[in-house]
Write an enzyme that holds these catalytic residues in place. Structure first.
Site, PDB file in Angstrom:
ATOM      1  CD  GLN A 208     -63.982  99.452 -51.458  1.00 18.64           C
ATOM      2  OE1 GLN A 208     -64.449 100.482 -52.216  1.00 18.64           O
ATOM      3  NE2 GLN A 208     -63.746  98.470 -51.774  1.00 18.64           N
TER       4      GLN A 208
ATOM      5  CE  LYS B  48     -65.420 100.489 -56.034  1.00 13.89           C
ATOM      6  NZ  LYS B  48     -65.692 100.046 -54.677  1.00 13.89           N
TER       7      LYS B  48
ATOM      8  CG  ASP C 196     -71.387  98.588 -53.945  1.00 12.82           C
ATOM      9  OD1 ASP C 196     -70.893  98.819 -54.929  1.00 12.82           O
ATOM     10  OD2 ASP C 196     -70.660  99.011 -52.823  1.00 12.82           O
TER      11      ASP C 196
END
Ligand code: NDP
Length: 278
Positions: free
Chosen positions: A96, A52, A119
């Site tokens: 994460q 990422k 997200d």
């Protein structure tokens, strides 16, 4: 023989388009900044976070790393998120997953401000998607829509079967396919006669986490197959939920694993970061 849907190529196209947008924003002195939080050092998470950050660098997004020790308390993590929520110079916040067991993931997701929820996991983002309002969309399903659209595959009016009903893939995927006017069926581990249902699909999307479960007996001639699964086979080789070689002759289009859905997830995260400027 199936057309191979090249997720690597399509994701690069998207990242290049975003790069151009980010450059235009920079001309207006606007920087896009993503805060990336990792708690502990789960090796798979370290790889995902690294990918990422690499994508951020490619697109021109500023990424700030918060690498917290495994023993970080839930309160400490929540206060960091609250602090980042308040900062005008942070546009997106990514935590994460999975988190260590002593931290409630749900609470963490709900603490991220919906305006920085790149997200797309916050209940407000999920709710907005289900009632057709604007909001961040979970990256993997959003990436699948891009894969289909950019491969010239019509969604409207098609029978779409989704196998898997997780909050991050199956459910938002169903909402997105509905939004695109497909006729949608969702299957899961309690579905009876799975094969009968999947055989109806013009577009079959599989997200179950079971190595090569879907073979040619589960698909109809000419179906489009989207394989979300990321598993390791007996030789430790990365493979999907679909038996690629078995279905290849029967399908009209298919995503490979790796190189299909996976790269799209990161490209759509980058898109959400750029969109967070709005
Ligand atoms: P989850 O484990 O959260 O959900 C799996 C779903 O599959 C559940 O709904 C489950 O049903 C269903 N299921 C399991 N076994 C069967 C079966 N035999 N028949 C029918 N349905 C079944 O997984 P995720 O959605 O998080 O991920 C799915 C896969 O996709 C994994 O391999 C994961 O690694 C991969 N993935 C890949 C991404 C990418 O970027 N390429 C991103 C996210 C995930 P039930 O609800 O009844 O238990």
């Amino acid at each position: 023989m199936a057309h191979i849907i090249d997720g690597k190529k399509i994701s690069t196209e998207i990242k290049d388009e975003l790069k151009a947008k980010v450059e235009l924003l920079k001309d207006q002195n606007i920087t896009v900044t993503l805060a990336v939080i990792q708690v502990g050092n789960n090796p798979a998470s370290t790889v995902y976070v690294g990918n990422k950050k690499k994508a951020c660098a490619y697109v021109g997004i500023n990424s700030l790393s918060y690498e917290l020790p495994e023993e970080t308390s839930e309160d400490e993590l929540l206060s960091l998120i609250n602090e980042l929520n308040q900062k005008d110079d942070i546009n997106g916040i990514l935590v994460q997953l999975p988190l260590p067991k002593h931290i409630d993931e749900d609470k963490v997701i709900r603490t991220i401000s919906p305006s920085k929820d790149v997200d797309g996991f916050h209940p407000q983002s999920v709710g907005a998607l289900s009632i057709g309002q604007e909001g961040f969309i979970s990256c993997t399903p959003a990436g699948i829509i891009e894969l289909l659209n950019r491969s010239g595959i019509t969604i409207e009016g098609k029978e779409c079967v989704i196998v898997g009903r997780s909050n991050i893939v199956g459910k938002p995927m169903a909402m997105l396919m509905l939004r695109e006017n497909a006729t949608v069926t969702i299957c899961h581990s309690r579905t009876k006669n799975l094969m009968e249902v999947t055989k109806r699909a013009d577009i079959l999307i599989v997200a179950i986490g079971k190595t090569k479960l879907i073979n040619k007996d589960y698909i109809k001639d000419g179906a489009v197959i989207i394989d979300v699964g990321m598993n390791r086979d007996e030789n430790n080789k990365l493979c999907g939920d679909v038996d690629y070689d078995d279905v290849f002759q029967k399908a009209s289009a298919i995503t490979p694993v790796p190189g299909g859905v996976g790269p799209m997830t990161i490209a759509m995260l980058m898109k959400n970061c750029v969109d967070s400027i709005k």
